[in-house]
Design a protein around this motif. Structure first.
Motif, PDB file in Angstrom:
ATOM      1  N   ASP A  78      94.803  38.335  55.399  1.00 19.62           N
ATOM      2  CA  ASP A  78      94.356  38.605  54.030  1.00 19.62           C
ATOM      3  C   ASP A  78      94.286  37.344  53.175  1.00 19.62           C
ATOM      4  N   LEU A  79      94.638  36.201  53.753  1.00 15.59           N
ATOM      5  CA  LEU A  79      94.636  34.934  53.032  1.00 15.59           C
ATOM      6  C   LEU A  79      93.215  34.417  52.856  1.00 15.59           C
ATOM      7  N   THR A  80      92.859  33.985  51.648  1.00 12.65           N
ATOM      8  CA  THR A  80      91.603  33.269  51.421  1.00 12.65           C
ATOM      9  C   THR A  80      91.866  31.782  51.609  1.00 12.65           C
ATOM     10  N   ILE A  81      91.139  31.165  52.539  1.00 10.72           N
ATOM     11  CA  ILE A  81      91.270  29.729  52.792  1.00 10.72           C
ATOM     12  C   ILE A  81      90.053  29.036  52.198  1.00 10.72           C
ATOM     13  N   GLU A  82      90.305  28.177  51.226  1.00 14.75           N
ATOM     14  CA  GLU A  82      89.250  27.419  50.553  1.00 14.75           C
ATOM     15  C   GLU A  82      89.215  25.996  51.091  1.00 14.75           C
ATOM     16  N   ASN A  83      88.035  25.509  51.395  1.00 15.37           N
ATOM     17  CA  ASN A  83      87.850  24.109  51.776  1.00 15.37           C
ATOM     18  C   ASN A  83      87.442  23.300  50.558  1.00 15.37           C
ATOM     19  N   CYS A  84      88.108  22.164  50.382  1.00 18.18           N
ATOM     20  CA  CYS A  84      87.739  21.210  49.329  1.00 18.18           C
ATOM     21  C   CYS A  84      87.964  19.817  49.894  1.00 18.18           C
ATOM     22  N   SER A  85      87.128  18.868  49.508  1.00 18.72           N
ATOM     23  CA  SER A  85      87.311  17.486  49.951  1.00 18.72           C
ATOM     24  C   SER A  85      86.688  16.584  48.897  1.00 18.72           C
ATOM     25  N   SER A  86      87.508  16.227  47.892  1.00 18.31           N
ATOM     26  CA  SER A  86      86.971  15.515  46.728  1.00 18.31           C
ATOM     27  C   SER A  86      85.754  16.256  46.199  1.00 18.31           C
ATOM     28  N   GLY A  87      85.876  17.572  46.134  1.00 19.61           N
ATOM     29  CA  GLY A  87      84.738  18.424  45.841  1.00 19.61           C
ATOM     30  C   GLY A  87      84.075  18.835  47.134  1.00 19.61           C
ATOM     31  N   GLY A  88      82.819  18.403  47.340  1.00 27.42           N
ATOM     32  CA  GLY A  88      82.050  18.863  48.496  1.00 27.42           C
ATOM     33  C   GLY A  88      81.760  17.792  49.522  1.00 27.42           C
ATOM     34  N   LEU A  89      82.720  16.882  49.798  1.00 29.69           N
ATOM     35  CA  LEU A  89      82.424  15.736  50.661  1.00 29.69           C
ATOM     36  C   LEU A  89      82.797  15.929  52.125  1.00 29.69           C
ATOM     37  N   ARG A  90      83.278  17.117  52.498  1.00 27.30           N
ATOM     38  CA  ARG A  90      83.440  17.454  53.914  1.00 27.30           C
ATOM     39  C   ARG A  90      83.093  18.929  54.071  1.00 27.30           C
ATOM     40  N   TRP A  91      81.803  19.188  54.003  1.00 29.78           N
ATOM     41  CA  TRP A  91      81.314  20.562  53.977  1.00 29.78           C
ATOM     42  C   TRP A  91      80.109  20.659  54.904  1.00 29.78           C
ATOM     43  N   ASP A  92      80.297  21.349  55.995  1.00 33.06           N
ATOM     44  CA  ASP A  92      79.327  21.448  57.071  1.00 33.06           C
ATOM     45  C   ASP A  92      79.520  22.792  57.755  1.00 33.06           C
ATOM     46  N   LEU A  93      78.639  23.135  58.676  1.00 34.02           N
ATOM     47  CA  LEU A  93      78.728  24.450  59.309  1.00 34.02           C
ATOM     48  C   LEU A  93      79.955  24.595  60.201  1.00 34.02           C
ATOM     49  N   ALA A  94      80.441  23.496  60.777  1.00 38.01           N
ATOM     50  CA  ALA A  94      81.662  23.592  61.569  1.00 38.01           C
ATOM     51  C   ALA A  94      82.843  23.956  60.677  1.00 38.01           C
ATOM     52  N   MET A  95      83.009  23.234  59.592  1.00 40.65           N
ATOM     53  CA  MET A  95      84.105  23.546  58.677  1.00 40.65           C
ATOM     54  C   MET A  95      83.947  24.949  58.105  1.00 40.65           C
ATOM     55  N   ALA A  96      82.725  25.336  57.771  1.00 40.92           N
ATOM     56  CA  ALA A  96      82.496  26.652  57.182  1.00 40.92           C
ATOM     57  C   ALA A  96      82.892  27.781  58.122  1.00 40.92           C
ATOM     58  N   SER A  97      82.853  27.531  59.428  1.00 38.00           N
ATOM     59  CA  SER A  97      83.213  28.574  60.379  1.00 38.00           C
ATOM     60  C   SER A  97      84.723  28.749  60.519  1.00 38.00           C
ATOM     61  N   HIS A  98      85.501  27.863  59.886  1.00 38.98           N
ATOM     62  CA  HIS A  98      86.963  27.936  59.978  1.00 38.98           C
ATOM     63  C   HIS A  98      87.632  28.242  58.641  1.00 38.98           C
ATOM     64  N   VAL A  99      86.847  28.443  57.593  1.00 40.64           N
ATOM     65  CA  VAL A  99      87.397  28.768  56.273  1.00 40.64           C
ATOM     66  C   VAL A  99      86.625  29.948  55.688  1.00 40.64           C
ATOM     67  N   ASP A 100      87.145  30.472  54.597  1.00 46.59           N
ATOM     68  CA  ASP A 100      86.476  31.596  53.934  1.00 46.59           C
ATOM     69  C   ASP A 100      85.426  31.141  52.937  1.00 46.59           C
ATOM     70  N   ILE A 101      85.682  29.979  52.296  1.00 44.81           N
ATOM     71  CA  ILE A 101      84.805  29.570  51.208  1.00 44.81           C
ATOM     72  C   ILE A 101      84.950  28.066  51.018  1.00 44.81           C
ATOM     73  N   GLY A 102      83.903  27.414  50.525  1.00 43.00           N
ATOM     74  CA  GLY A 102      83.921  25.973  50.328  1.00 43.00           C
ATOM     75  C   GLY A 102      83.586  25.591  48.906  1.00 43.00           C
ATOM     76  N   PHE A 103      84.319  24.604  48.377  1.00 46.38           N
ATOM     77  CA  PHE A 103      84.143  24.158  46.999  1.00 46.38           C
ATOM     78  C   PHE A 103      82.953  23.205  46.917  1.00 46.38           C
ATOM     79  N   ALA A 104      82.126  23.378  45.902  1.00 45.78           N
ATOM     80  CA  ALA A 104      80.836  22.678  45.837  1.00 45.78           C
ATOM     81  C   ALA A 104      80.974  21.227  45.403  1.00 45.78           C
ATOM     82  N   SER A 105      81.697  20.995  44.290  1.00 43.44           N
ATOM     83  CA  SER A 105      81.744  19.660  43.707  1.00 43.44           C
ATOM     84  C   SER A 105      82.828  19.637  42.642  1.00 43.44           C
ATOM     85  N   ASP A 106      83.478  18.485  42.472  1.00 47.80           N
ATOM     86  CA  ASP A 106      84.463  18.364  41.386  1.00 47.80           C
ATOM     87  C   ASP A 106      83.780  18.458  40.012  1.00 47.80           C
TER      88      ASP A 106
END
Length: 575
Positions: A352-380
């Motif tokens: 039930d945990l939501t896992i958010e990806n962030c990397s100085s905003g959106g600097l490590r955001w790709d389809l591989a990472m997206a397949s291992h998290v629930d949601i990705g942060f766009a930009s600071d």
């Protein structure tokens, strides 16, 4: 248009290709590669679209003729620090999508020859993974739908929860956040229907008010009891007593300059030729075990329903230590593979945990990472035109339910475009930002206790609109139809921006945004997927019925003022 993959057996349009060659891009050695060709009947009509990226400039669009060579790469060790790992080649009818599904370094080269374009994709991964999609008609929109459908079919995550969130970072950073401030904001968030309060950096380190989060990353076992005297467990319980979930920020990979972890566990440090890279090398099995245990312990301690996994370091070449158990050239490869494993383990253990990806905003955001998290942060940074630009481009490649972007956050620090203030800014400014926040995941980062009653009512209204109209469609695998060109920063690109949100189980939504910087007000034309259906068209903000009965293409005269929006719902009615 046709494409050909020499020496590969395609599985659909996704390929996992063993390393076959080493390519150099500046000082980065690419370990593996994949090459193939695409063909256009008239290459002079074809264009290549790609996007550069850095902090606060994510998704900056570029376009060249397909008759020109293209060579783009990332060498910072983060997949979207420099460029985003996607290109589109299209001629208005045929379209080819390419994604590098890897979170480290990569290179894409396109070399035209007659009507053939030779494409080489290289990465510093042990195996290069790419995802492609080609359509012969329907252009970018048709290719986008098939591309995203393919990704969804391989994504193992369950129906996205898409909780509405408040986050502590921008108005308080670590310096001004404390227990009382957090609880006051959580109480306000609950009043307007927000479902989770996320505590960002500032909770860890020594018990001093002036400790700086960046220097102390790694000392996750320490609690700043000067700021949070009751401890995280008690604070999580207090937030939940308010009727709202609790979330927490963590940068498990990072190693701050003053972190005690470097002295107590020097074997964890990622190094390249003896230089400290300021992150923990998860390619070391002992470091991986430590990172997983710390992450799980933190989630359990505070009962988190949301964890924001950040990473603010450029690994570059990655670790080449010889005592970590990885090959010297595969340090970043093993680090990222084990990071994926860590994220997957957290999701398995806490479904039930939501896992958010962030990397100085959106600097490590790709389809591989997206397949291992629930949601990705766009930009600071997230002022309106930048937020719209990021969503416009990213929604070509990522499902909308994977995209989290706030808009016009209230910054404690200084940024020339981030000028929203809880007290001074107008209700109209807030309404425009909230209308943009409806796109993808819904979040806000502002001083809610300082909001006027009218501002609180606005937040509550848009949270309710999101829950009733937008979230169900995103959970129903909606596609985003781009009805206008991409907006850009600095008053460039489209200044009228329109999207249709289309899903299988619900009638469409139509969002129209008018940015400042242009006197032009183009007409918006939209034909719903069920073109024969009869709809009532309602403005969700004002409640006004704009068209009691409409069928076919809807033509909307744009009378919006600068920095204003219109959110329309199509309600299917009987004939």
């Amino acid at each position: 248009m046709h494409h050909r993959y020499p020496n590969a057996d395609p599985i659909g349009d996704e390929f996992k290709v063993p390393g076959s060659r080493s390519l150099h891009w500046n000082w980065i050695v690419m370990i593996s590669s994949k090459n193939y060709t695409v063909n256009f009947d008239d290459q002079s009509l074809a264009r290549i679209h790609y996007w550069s990226s850095d902090w606060g400039t994510e998704w900056t669009p570029h376009q060249i003729s397909a008759q020109l060579p293209l060579d783009i790469a990332v060498t910072a060790g983060r997949s979207s620090k420099g460029h985003h790992p996607f290109i589109i080649i299209e001629d208005g009818n045929a379209a080819h999508f390419l994604a590098v599904a890897w979170s480290g370094n990569w290179q894409i080269t396109c070399s035209p020859s007659l009507n053939i374009i030779n494409i080489i994709v290289a990465t510093d991964a042990e195996e290069t993974h790419i995802v492609t999609k080609t359509v012969s008609s329907g252009g970018i929109d048709a290719a986008m739908r098939e591309f995203i459908s393919d990704f969804r079919s391989t994504d193992t995550h369950t129906l996205p929860k898409l909780l509405t969130e408040w986050n502590s970072w921008w108005p308080y950073e670590d310096v001004d956040i404390n227990e009382a401030t957090l609880l006051a904001n959580a109480a306000c968030a609950k009043k307007v229907g927000i479902e989770v309060a996320v505590l960002d950096a500032g909770w860890f380190g020594p018990a001093t008010k002036d400790s700086h989060w960046h220097n102390l990353r790694g000392d996750w076992d320490q609690r700043n009891v000067e700021r949070f005297p009751s401890g995280l467990k008690a604070i999580g319980n207090e937030v939940r007593k308010l009727g709202i979930d609790f979330g927490i920020w963590l940068e498990i990979e990072a190693l701050g300059e003053k972190a005690e972890l470097a002295a107590t566990h020097p074997q964890f440090i990622a190094e390249n030729d003896g230089k400290n890279l300021q992150y923990v090398c998860l390619g070391n099995p002992d470091a991986f075990t430590w990172a997983l245990n710390i992450s799980k312990s933190l989630i359990q301690e505070c009962g988190a329903s949301w964890i924001k996994m950040d990473f603010n370091v450029d690994p570059g070449l990655g670790c080449n230590r010889t005592d970590h158990g990885h090959a010297s050239a595969l340090g970043l490869n093993d680090h990222l593979k084990n990071l994926y494993s860590l994220l997957d383990t957290l999701k398995t253990d806490y479904p039930d945990l939501t896992i958010e990806n962030c990397s100085s905003g959106g600097l490590r955001w790709d389809l591989a990472m997206a397949s291992h998290v629930d949601i990705g942060f766009a930009s600071d940074p997230d002022w309106p035109e930048h937020s719209l630009a990021c969503f416009w481009a990213s929604s070509l490649f990522f499902p909308a339910e994977k995209l989290l972007g706030w808009c016009d956050s209230q910054w404690r620090g200084n940024h020339p475009q981030q000028d929203f203030k809880a007290i001074e800014s107008s209700d109209a400014d807030l309404e425009f930002a909230l209308a943009i926040t409806l796109l993808g995941g819904f979040g806000i980062s502002a001083k809610l206790p300082e909001f006027s009653e009218s501002k609180m009512q606005l937040v509550g209204q848009f949270v309710a609109i999101y829950k009733e109209y937008f979230r169900p469609r995103f959970q129903d695998a909606a596609f985003i139809r781009h009805l206008t060109a991409q907006p850009e920063r600095d008053h460039k690109g489209a200044r009228t921006v329109a999207f249709a949100i289309e899903s299988a189980s619900y009638p469409p939504l139509l969002t129209i945004y008018q940015l400042d910087g242009s006197l032009s007000r183009p007409t918006i034309n939209y034909l719903p997927p069920k073109s024969e259906a009869i709809y009532q068209v309602k403005n969700l903000v004002s409640g006004e019925i704009l068209f009691p009965r409409h069928q076919g293409t809807l033509t909307l005269e744009n009378n919006l003022k600068d920095n204003a929006a219109m959110i329309l719902s199509f309600i299917e009615i009987s004939g």
